[in-house]
Every structure is written in structure tokens, then in C-alpha cells.
Design an enzyme around this catalytic site. Sequence first.
Site, short mmCIF file in Angstrom:
data_model
loop_
_atom_site.label_atom_id
_atom_site.label_comp_id
_atom_site.label_asym_id
_atom_site.label_seq_id
_atom_site.Cartn_x
_atom_site.Cartn_y
_atom_site.Cartn_z
N GLU A 131 0.83 -1.21 0.00
CA GLU A 131 0.00 0.00 0.00
C GLU A 131 0.87 1.26 0.00
O GLU A 131 0.74 2.14 0.86
CB GLU A 131 -0.96 0.00 1.18
CG GLU A 131 -2.02 -1.09 1.10
CD GLU A 131 -3.04 -1.02 2.22
OE1 GLU A 131 -4.15 -1.54 2.03
OE2 GLU A 131 -2.74 -0.45 3.29
N GLU A 183 -6.39 -7.40 -1.13
CA GLU A 183 -6.97 -7.31 0.21
C GLU A 183 -8.42 -6.87 0.13
O GLU A 183 -8.75 -5.97 -0.63
CB GLU A 183 -6.23 -6.27 1.08
CG GLU A 183 -4.85 -6.63 1.54
CD GLU A 183 -4.31 -5.54 2.46
OE1 GLU A 183 -5.11 -4.81 3.10
OE2 GLU A 183 -3.08 -5.40 2.55
#
Length: 676
Positions: free
Chosen positions: A159, A316
Site C-alpha cells: 500500500e 486485500e
Amino acid sequence: MTRAPAPAAHRWPRLPGIGYGADYNPDQWPREVWDEDIALMREAGVNVVSLAIFSWARIQPTEDSWDFGWLDEIMDLLHAGGITVDLATATASPPPWLTAKHPEILPVTRTGETLSPGARQHWRPTSPVFREHALRLVDAMAKRYADHPALVAWHISNELGCHNLYDYSDDAARAFRAWLRGRYQSLDALNHAWGTAFWSQRYSDWEQILPPRLAASHPNPTQQLDFKRFSSDALKDYLRAERELLRGITPDIPITTNFMVMGETKGMNYADWAAEVDFVSNDHYILPSPQAQDELSFSANLTGNIAGGRPWFLMEHSTSAVNWQPVNRAKGAGELARDALLHVAHGADAVCYFQWRQSAAGAEKYHSGMVPHAGRDSEVFRSVTTLGQRLKDLAPLAGADRAPARAAILFDWESWWASEQDSHPTELLRYRAEALDWYSAFLALGVRADVVPTGTALAGYDLVVAPVLHVVPAPLAKELTDYVAGGGHLVTTYFSGIVDENDHAHLGGYPGPLRDLLGIRIEEFAPLLPGESVALDDGTTGTLWSDRIEITDEASVEVLASYRSGELAGRPALTRRTPATGNGSAAYVSTRLGHEQLPGVLARLLEAAGIEGELPAPARGKVELTVRAHQGHAYWFLINRTEEPVDLTGIDGELLTGETAPLPARGVAVLRRDLP
């Protein structure tokens, strides 16, 4: 149809069918738990896990020591269990020894505060010291696991930019100046682009330039926009550094990093990043709102088109509740499968969760996992196992591309950045919210629409909506003009066509280079105060914005609706210009109508473009249809958007998963049909 830049080679991991799994953090658990984990993964149908994402401190306990033994063992166990590994480079969160020795890697806020370690992503994207240590770790991991049979993909960092996107340190200042030199070549060009004649800001030396730190008043708007561009590019440059090292050691292993195409995560220009990875990955979490499911679909749709229509990896999402919202609600019956399969519908060929086993300690211990605190004997794990079987049933569509729709929403990161800066007519405008409202209107009408980044060729679309297209450089204006001249139907909205690539206002009246295309001219904006609204004569009510529109091409412009109240009463609010030559049109919507009112307006615009829903009329708006195509077959995903069963009589095809007689509440069915 030509699409936006996609992953350069689109190299996909070596997965059996549809990938299924999670982030796996065995280093958080005693060794005796690992064998149970492997057994439960096999029971659930897991075939891939992301490993070592936050394991730097475990792998390298001190600057001069390494501990790979535990990672070797779990890699071997996973391989023996038939589970592949997306191995992270573990660089997302530097260990305490590194920040203690080198506090100069810590990010600095715009107010001059240095962020402390103790959470994650406490590093400067432009820090040469951090990069040196991070690449040393990447090099060690790549060399150690280059030939491991479980390794199917590299997962760079995690991320990127989630918590350290904007760094205002001296490292960032130096890198920003270098970036600006590359962009502008000369100080004269920079001074022109930044409009530094205003407020006596003219620079006479490159060293005078800083990031837009806290200032006495509003920082230069072009400086702010360039800093946003630079910050996205700085993270992209870091991504490239890890990628190039990995490619040199493991050239046959595909590389990715997990994007965050969701909600208001806007700082990273993922359409620009896509060509830097071998396959696109994304993280997405449900954001509670009346448009929660629409937002999930919007984000998955945009991700699929950032990937150029090729399969992508859902790295995710959550099995149930998260831990970071003000109130974290568990998912209801059927939502786990519906949410996952909606991503697959929009092109995901792998479905993974954060995380495998719900943590017992740490900041995310209340975030759900595939194995919750309640363990195997739980509704969550039973739902996880059922989904695993459904994904096995969908193995035939692995590799299928997205089938393009006839309509599209044009999404522009630079308009998102620029339209929401300070010192504007209103601080209430939210670019993505307007785009999502239009997407919700398409869903309500049962019409498929792609969400495509700027740079996508538009000629294959019959209708394109470009909401709040604030930044319109000359090439984009020409592209839109040519699109309409070629028979396309364009729709744009308030605060579009206002500035060029330097955030300089287009002169001569708004909407700048789109004036002639739309046949209108606006002298002054008329934004609305909070709680203020304007009535239109078609029965709708606008908020946020209004415009004093002057028709400049009376022969070609049709007024679709006028203001009925306020100072603009009697003036046009919605217009559509049909040029004398060609079959296209260009429409303008001057106020925010919201997702509940837009369907009526959109229906009229779709009718002019000859577009209607592909499902039987009774199912439109209740069922979302997405289509993927592969090897002579079309795969129809039918997602029930309601809390009631929906009759799908008249829709034929081979049922791969789900039920259609009727489609249950929150249900998903997938049909395989022959392509014409």
C-alpha cells in the site's frame, strides 16, 4: 477498443484457476499453529498467500544479522501443502534499529513535525538512506528465494503511500527541485507555469523552491498541484527501484504492488503506475454509505480498466468488520460472497483477504480474518470455505478479459487533485462523489458502464460522461471535440474545462476550450451554500453548484431543463448541443443532482445515444450485470443489488455458480454463454 496503458507485459502469477487466499503472518503465531493453518487453508480452498509483508524486523533483527530460518520453514510448509506464495519484499515498515540509527528517514509533515516510529510506513519516499537499507533487504530476499518452488509473485512493499505520501522534509525538497528541473528545464518556464508574478513569488534560483509547507496564507496552487504530481512520481520511482532489483535476480517471477483504488484515496495516480507492474493488484474495503455497494463496483470497475481490461489481483478486502472506521459493523448473510464475486465480475482473477488468521494483538486485532477469533467453528469460516468452492467452480473463466460496455465514465486524477484545492468557488466539491453519482445512475437504470482513466481511446463508446473534468489541456479538448464529431455523445458537468495543465484559468469565459463544443458560455460561477438548493423545471433539485449559462449556439443547443427558483430562475440548467454535422452531441449539467435524481436525466441522454439495458426490464436496477469474455464465451455475472429475490426469466446460459430461479437476495450467479 484501445484502452489506457496496462501492465507492460501482463505476466500473471502461476496460479491454478482463480487465486484464493490472504495476507499470512505466521511470525505473529507460535510454531504449533502453523500446521493447523496449512490444514485449514486446504479445507478452505486457499491456493495463494501474501507472506512477510511486515516482517522486516523479524528477518533482519539488527543491521548485521539475518533470520531466515522461520521464513524458509513456512515457505516449505506452504509448498508441501499445495499453496503458492506472493512474497512481499517486507520494506513497508522499517524496524526500530533503523529509525534509531537513522532518524533522518522519518517523514516530516507540512507543519514541520517529524513523525515517530511506532506504527507503519514511517519512511520518506525520497530518503537515500532508507532506500539503501530497503534495497539491501530486497536483494537478500530475492537471492534467497529466487528458486523456491512456492514463489509465484513478488509483492513490492505494501500500500505504497497509504501513510507517507506527502513528505515535506529536506530530502523531499531536494527531490522536488530535481523533479521540477526535469519537468520545466528552466526557471523561466517554471515561473510562467506557477504564475509567480502573483504575490511576488518569482524564483531566481532553484534552491529557493520548497514543498508547499505551512505558509502564512494559501500556497501557490500550481506549486500544490505539482507537489501532488511529484509525490505520486516519487513513490513510483521507489517502486521502480525495487522492481529493477528483483527483475535482475528473478526475471521470470512477475511483480506487483497493491494499489488502493477506493474511496477518497487519491494521492497515487494508479492509471500512471499501471505500466510499472506485471499485473495490477488492488485493496478495497466497503465504506458504509447509501452507495456502499455502488462504490465497491465503481472501484472494481476502475481497477479493471486501469489494468487495461486484463485480469487483476484483489490483494486485500475483508471477510467481515474492519477496525479503522468510527463504527465497525460485521457483514450480513451473503455479503462475504457477494462482495468477493463482484470484484471477480469486474476482472479479478484472484481474491484475497486481510488477513488469514485474525490477530490476537496489535492495532488490527479487531479486523476480521478468514479464521476469526472464534476459530474454525464460526459462520465466517464456513462462509470462507463455501466461497472457496464457488471460486473453484469459476476456474473456466480464469484469464477472461472485461467485455467493454457501450457507455463510460471518464476518470481523471489531475482533475480530482486540482478541483479540490483551496481558494476555489466552493470547498464542498468532491470530485469522486460526483463520478460515483453518475455510476449509481447507470446501475439504477441497469446499463453497463465502464469507468476509464483519461488516456483511454473513447471512439468505441457511444456515450461518455466526464464529470467535473476540471483540468482540460488542449490535446484533451481536441480529443473530446473529435469524439463528438465522430458521432459520440459526451456529457460533462459543472466546474469542467476550467484550467489547463498548469492550473491556469482558460480565458474568455467558462467552460474554456469546451465552450464551442457545448454551445454555451458562463461568465461567473454561482456555487450554493450548505443547505441551499435550486429547483429545476423537470422536477429535480440541485445542490452545491449552479451556473449562469448563456446559449451561444441557438440553432444547435436544446435546453433540457431550466432553473425554476433562485436568482437563475428561467435560465438553462441542463443543455445538449447537437452539431449540424455528425450524429454526436455534447450535454452539460450545471448542478449536482445526486444519485437519486440523476437516473431521470441520464435516461434521456442514453435514449439519444441509443443505449438501453441488456437485462429484461423487470431486472434492471435490481441486478447488476457485468460481462467477461474468454475463448469464445461470454461470462455474465448477475449480482442482486436488493434484499429480495429477483426473477431472471428469459436469461439463458450454462450456470457455473449460484441460482437464477430466482436470484436470491444478495445473490450472485454466473452464466456461461456463447459469443455471437
